[in-house]
Design an enzyme around this catalytic site. Structure first.
Site, short mmCIF file in Angstrom:
data_model
loop_
_atom_site.label_atom_id
_atom_site.label_comp_id
_atom_site.label_asym_id
_atom_site.label_seq_id
_atom_site.Cartn_x
_atom_site.Cartn_y
_atom_site.Cartn_z
N GLU A 1 39.13 39.51 43.99
CA GLU A 1 40.58 39.29 44.02
C GLU A 1 41.25 40.58 43.56
O GLU A 1 40.81 41.21 42.59
CB GLU A 1 40.93 38.15 43.05
CG GLU A 1 42.43 37.82 43.00
CD GLU A 1 42.74 36.66 42.04
OE1 GLU A 1 41.88 36.29 41.22
OE2 GLU A 1 43.87 36.14 42.12
N HIS B 1 34.67 34.50 41.29
CA HIS B 1 35.23 35.79 41.72
C HIS B 1 35.58 36.64 40.51
O HIS B 1 35.63 36.15 39.38
CB HIS B 1 36.45 35.61 42.63
CG HIS B 1 37.66 34.98 41.99
ND1 HIS B 1 37.91 33.63 42.03
CD2 HIS B 1 38.71 35.52 41.30
CE1 HIS B 1 39.04 33.37 41.41
NE2 HIS B 1 39.55 34.50 40.94
N HIS C 1 40.47 39.49 35.30
CA HIS C 1 39.74 38.30 34.85
C HIS C 1 38.47 38.11 35.65
O HIS C 1 38.31 38.68 36.73
CB HIS C 1 40.59 37.02 34.90
CG HIS C 1 41.09 36.65 36.26
ND1 HIS C 1 42.30 37.09 36.76
CD2 HIS C 1 40.56 35.88 37.25
CE1 HIS C 1 42.48 36.59 37.97
NE2 HIS C 1 41.43 35.86 38.31
CO CO Z 1 41.49 34.69 40.03
#
Ligand code: CO
Length: 134
Positions: free
Chosen positions: A130, A79, A7
């Site tokens: 991440e 992020h 994502h």
């Molecule tokens: Co995230």
């Protein structure tokens, strides 16, 4: 090491307004808001055919995204999340190359119920990364 893009996360000052942009203006499917007190955010997912967009709103007094929103008052890309097969192996390999892992360096359970880690943006082209074990 890297698998798929899981994502892209966008921090927003007002989650309801962000949901309206994606649902009403862009015609996307958005999941119900999910409070993540351990991460200091409330999150929804915009579901796309090939990935997800995560909209994050601060939750509580010490939200890790508050400082970002103080600088980016309209919100902004916060992020990106890449999938890895083995998050401990990935972490150890990156640390051995001098990369910094945020927090205590141990994976936490993320919004999808899977272990996640965050990597220092200064070590990754100015982008907070991440990693999620899938
Ligand atoms: Co995230």
């Amino acid at each position: 090491m890297l698998g798929r893009l899981n994502h892209v996360a966008i921090a927003v000052p007002d989650l309801k307004a962000g949901i309206a942009v994606y649902e009403n203006m862009l015609g996307a499917t958005v999941t119900a808001p999910q409070a993540e007190p351990d991460h200091g955010v409330t999150v929804v997912f915009v579901e796309l055919a090939n990935t997800k967009i995560e909209l994050l709103e601060p939750l509580g007094d010490n939200s890790p995204i508050q400082a970002f929103l103080d600088k980016n008052t309209s919100g902004g890309v916060h992020h990106i999340c890449y999938e890895v097969d083995d998050i401990i192996a990935a972490r150890d390999k990156l640390k051995s190359q001098g990369a910094r892992v945020l927090g205590d360096g141990e994976p936490k359970i993320g919004a999808h119920g899977k272990p996640v880690l965050f990597l220092h943006p200064k070590d990754f082209c100015g982008t907070l990364v991440e990693l999620e074990q899938v």
